[in-house]
Design a protein around this motif. Sequence first.
Motif, PDB file in Angstrom:
ATOM      1  N   GLY A  52       5.316  -8.571 -10.566  1.00  0.00           N
ATOM      2  CA  GLY A  52       6.605  -8.800 -11.213  1.00  0.00           C
ATOM      3  C   GLY A  52       7.720  -7.918 -10.700  1.00  0.00           C
ATOM      4  O   GLY A  52       8.872  -8.047 -11.122  1.00  0.00           O
ATOM      5  N   ALA A  53       7.409  -6.990  -9.778  1.00  0.00           N
ATOM      6  CA  ALA A  53       8.471  -6.144  -9.214  1.00  0.00           C
ATOM      7  C   ALA A  53       9.433  -7.023  -8.415  1.00  0.00           C
ATOM      8  O   ALA A  53       9.035  -8.010  -7.809  1.00  0.00           O
ATOM      9  CB  ALA A  53       7.873  -5.062  -8.333  1.00  0.00           C
ATOM     10  N   ARG A  54      10.707  -6.636  -8.442  1.00  0.00           N
ATOM     11  CA  ARG A  54      11.722  -7.385  -7.712  1.00  0.00           C
ATOM     12  C   ARG A  54      11.666  -6.987  -6.239  1.00  0.00           C
ATOM     13  O   ARG A  54      11.530  -5.814  -5.911  1.00  0.00           O
ATOM     14  CB  ARG A  54      13.097  -7.050  -8.286  1.00  0.00           C
ATOM     15  CG  ARG A  54      14.159  -8.116  -8.120  1.00  0.00           C
ATOM     16  CD  ARG A  54      15.479  -7.641  -8.723  1.00  0.00           C
ATOM     17  NE  ARG A  54      15.949  -6.418  -8.096  1.00  0.00           N
ATOM     18  CZ  ARG A  54      15.948  -5.219  -8.652  1.00  0.00           C
ATOM     19  NH1 ARG A  54      15.508  -5.061  -9.876  1.00  0.00           N
ATOM     20  NH2 ARG A  54      16.399  -4.172  -8.002  1.00  0.00           N
ATOM     21  N   ASP A  95       0.839  -1.211   0.000  1.00  0.00           N
ATOM     22  CA  ASP A  95       0.000   0.000   0.000  1.00  0.00           C
ATOM     23  C   ASP A  95       0.871   1.257   0.000  1.00  0.00           C
ATOM     24  O   ASP A  95       0.626   2.194  -0.754  1.00  0.00           O
ATOM     25  CB  ASP A  95      -0.916   0.019   1.230  1.00  0.00           C
ATOM     26  CG  ASP A  95      -2.019  -1.022   1.143  1.00  0.00           C
ATOM     27  OD1 ASP A  95      -2.216  -1.588   0.043  1.00  0.00           O
ATOM     28  OD2 ASP A  95      -2.680  -1.275   2.168  1.00  0.00           O
ATOM     29  N   ALA A  96       1.891   1.258   0.854  1.00  0.00           N
ATOM     30  CA  ALA A  96       2.767   2.430   0.961  1.00  0.00           C
ATOM     31  C   ALA A  96       3.494   2.676  -0.360  1.00  0.00           C
ATOM     32  O   ALA A  96       3.610   3.813  -0.827  1.00  0.00           O
ATOM     33  CB  ALA A  96       3.767   2.240   2.098  1.00  0.00           C
ATOM     34  N   VAL A  97       3.984   1.587  -0.956  1.00  0.00           N
ATOM     35  CA  VAL A  97       4.721   1.710  -2.218  1.00  0.00           C
ATOM     36  C   VAL A  97       3.793   2.201  -3.326  1.00  0.00           C
ATOM     37  O   VAL A  97       4.158   3.069  -4.120  1.00  0.00           O
ATOM     38  CB  VAL A  97       5.355   0.343  -2.607  1.00  0.00           C
ATOM     39  CG1 VAL A  97       5.836   0.355  -4.045  1.00  0.00           C
ATOM     40  CG2 VAL A  97       6.494   0.010  -1.661  1.00  0.00           C
ATOM     41  N   THR A  98       2.580   1.669  -3.364  1.00  0.00           N
ATOM     42  CA  THR A  98       1.619   2.068  -4.388  1.00  0.00           C
ATOM     43  C   THR A  98       1.304   3.550  -4.268  1.00  0.00           C
ATOM     44  O   THR A  98       1.268   4.285  -5.261  1.00  0.00           O
ATOM     45  CB  THR A  98       0.327   1.225  -4.264  1.00  0.00           C
ATOM     46  OG1 THR A  98       0.684  -0.156  -4.339  1.00  0.00           O
ATOM     47  CG2 THR A  98      -0.651   1.549  -5.370  1.00  0.00           C
ATOM     48  N   ASP A  99       1.096   4.017  -3.037  1.00  0.00           N
ATOM     49  CA  ASP A  99       0.852   5.438  -2.789  1.00  0.00           C
ATOM     50  C   ASP A  99       2.014   6.282  -3.276  1.00  0.00           C
ATOM     51  O   ASP A  99       1.849   7.265  -3.982  1.00  0.00           O
ATOM     52  CB  ASP A  99       0.714   5.698  -1.278  1.00  0.00           C
ATOM     53  CG  ASP A  99      -0.731   5.552  -0.834  1.00  0.00           C
ATOM     54  OD1 ASP A  99      -1.566   5.160  -1.682  1.00  0.00           O
ATOM     55  OD2 ASP A  99      -1.006   5.824   0.346  1.00  0.00           O
ATOM     56  N   HIS A 100       3.197   5.859  -2.857  1.00  0.00           N
ATOM     57  CA  HIS A 100       4.392   6.633  -3.128  1.00  0.00           C
ATOM     58  C   HIS A 100       4.708   6.690  -4.622  1.00  0.00           C
ATOM     59  O   HIS A 100       5.143   7.716  -5.137  1.00  0.00           O
ATOM     60  CB  HIS A 100       5.564   6.015  -2.365  1.00  0.00           C
ATOM     61  CG  HIS A 100       6.776   6.881  -2.340  1.00  0.00           C
ATOM     62  ND1 HIS A 100       6.933   7.917  -1.450  1.00  0.00           N
ATOM     63  CD2 HIS A 100       7.878   6.890  -3.122  1.00  0.00           C
ATOM     64  CE1 HIS A 100       8.084   8.503  -1.679  1.00  0.00           C
ATOM     65  NE2 HIS A 100       8.674   7.910  -2.685  1.00  0.00           N
ATOM     66  N   ALA A 101       4.490   5.574  -5.309  1.00  0.00           N
ATOM     67  CA  ALA A 101       4.828   5.507  -6.730  1.00  0.00           C
ATOM     68  C   ALA A 101       3.866   6.361  -7.555  1.00  0.00           C
ATOM     69  O   ALA A 101       4.207   6.801  -8.652  1.00  0.00           O
ATOM     70  CB  ALA A 101       4.794   4.066  -7.213  1.00  0.00           C
ATOM     71  N   ASP A 102       2.664   6.582  -7.047  1.00  0.00           N
ATOM     72  CA  ASP A 102       1.721   7.490  -7.664  1.00  0.00           C
ATOM     73  C   ASP A 102       1.505   7.186  -9.149  1.00  0.00           C
ATOM     74  O   ASP A 102       1.616   8.071  -9.997  1.00  0.00           O
ATOM     75  CB  ASP A 102       2.226   8.938  -7.470  1.00  0.00           C
ATOM     76  CG  ASP A 102       1.088   9.946  -7.670  1.00  0.00           C
ATOM     77  OD1 ASP A 102      -0.072   9.548  -7.523  1.00  0.00           O
ATOM     78  OD2 ASP A 102       1.387  11.114  -7.983  1.00  0.00           O
ATOM     79  N   GLY A 103       1.262   5.934  -9.444  1.00  0.00           N
ATOM     80  CA  GLY A 103       0.959   5.536 -10.813  1.00  0.00           C
ATOM     81  C   GLY A 103       2.150   5.102 -11.643  1.00  0.00           C
ATOM     82  O   GLY A 103       1.987   4.502 -12.702  1.00  0.00           O
ATOM     83  N   ALA A 104       3.371   5.407 -11.177  1.00  0.00           N
ATOM     84  CA  ALA A 104       4.563   4.964 -11.915  1.00  0.00           C
ATOM     85  C   ALA A 104       4.719   3.454 -11.760  1.00  0.00           C
ATOM     86  O   ALA A 104       4.271   2.873 -10.768  1.00  0.00           O
ATOM     87  CB  ALA A 104       5.801   5.679 -11.383  1.00  0.00           C
ATOM     88  N   ARG A 105       5.345   2.823 -12.742  1.00  0.00           N
ATOM     89  CA  ARG A 105       5.526   1.383 -12.658  1.00  0.00           C
ATOM     90  C   ARG A 105       6.737   1.075 -11.782  1.00  0.00           C
ATOM     91  O   ARG A 105       7.852   1.523 -12.053  1.00  0.00           O
ATOM     92  CB  ARG A 105       5.720   0.826 -14.066  1.00  0.00           C
ATOM     93  CG  ARG A 105       5.765  -0.677 -14.099  1.00  0.00           C
ATOM     94  CD  ARG A 105       5.620  -1.211 -15.512  1.00  0.00           C
ATOM     95  NE  ARG A 105       6.493  -2.355 -15.723  1.00  0.00           N
ATOM     96  CZ  ARG A 105       6.406  -3.484 -15.031  1.00  0.00           C
ATOM     97  NH1 ARG A 105       5.512  -3.623 -14.084  1.00  0.00           N
ATOM     98  NH2 ARG A 105       7.238  -4.481 -15.280  1.00  0.00           N
ATOM     99  N   VAL A 106       6.486   0.298 -10.739  1.00  0.00           N
ATOM    100  CA  VAL A 106       7.554  -0.057  -9.799  1.00  0.00           C
ATOM    101  C   VAL A 106       8.207  -1.348 -10.281  1.00  0.00           C
ATOM    102  O   VAL A 106       7.529  -2.342 -10.519  1.00  0.00           O
ATOM    103  CB  VAL A 106       6.982  -0.255  -8.377  1.00  0.00           C
ATOM    104  CG1 VAL A 106       8.064  -0.727  -7.427  1.00  0.00           C
ATOM    105  CG2 VAL A 106       6.339   1.029  -7.877  1.00  0.00           C
TER     106      VAL A 106
END
Length: 109
Positions: free
Chosen positions: A56-58, A12-23
């Motif tokens: 698929g993110a590492r 959740d935190a990563v999704t928020d932070h990435a703000d739509g960018a592909r992680v």
Amino acid sequence: MHELSITQSIVDAVTDHADGARVIGIRLTVGRLSGVVPDAMRFCFELITEGTPLQGARLDIDEPDGRAHCASCGDDFTVPDFILLCPCGSADVRLLAGRELTITSLEVA
Ligand SMILES: [Zn+2]
């Protein structure tokens, strides 16, 4: 299995932070005394991210040993497990590190 809820919080935190960018990569620091099992976390991560932009993110996990300071002899020593005793035999010790559970870096495309 509390890894599931912890991993969900991280996702959740990563999704928020990435703000739509592909992680494409996430690096975590999970101290050996955090009580979290990294292999279980990896498993949960795959489950949780399936069908999401994080799929698929590492996932890299650093597992630093615990470190503690002994008030009796003044030494700093490594705590490889949950036994918080100085090699000198004293239990008058203060934990310096080992309970971390943090996201240390994100790699976005
Ligand atoms: Zn000591």
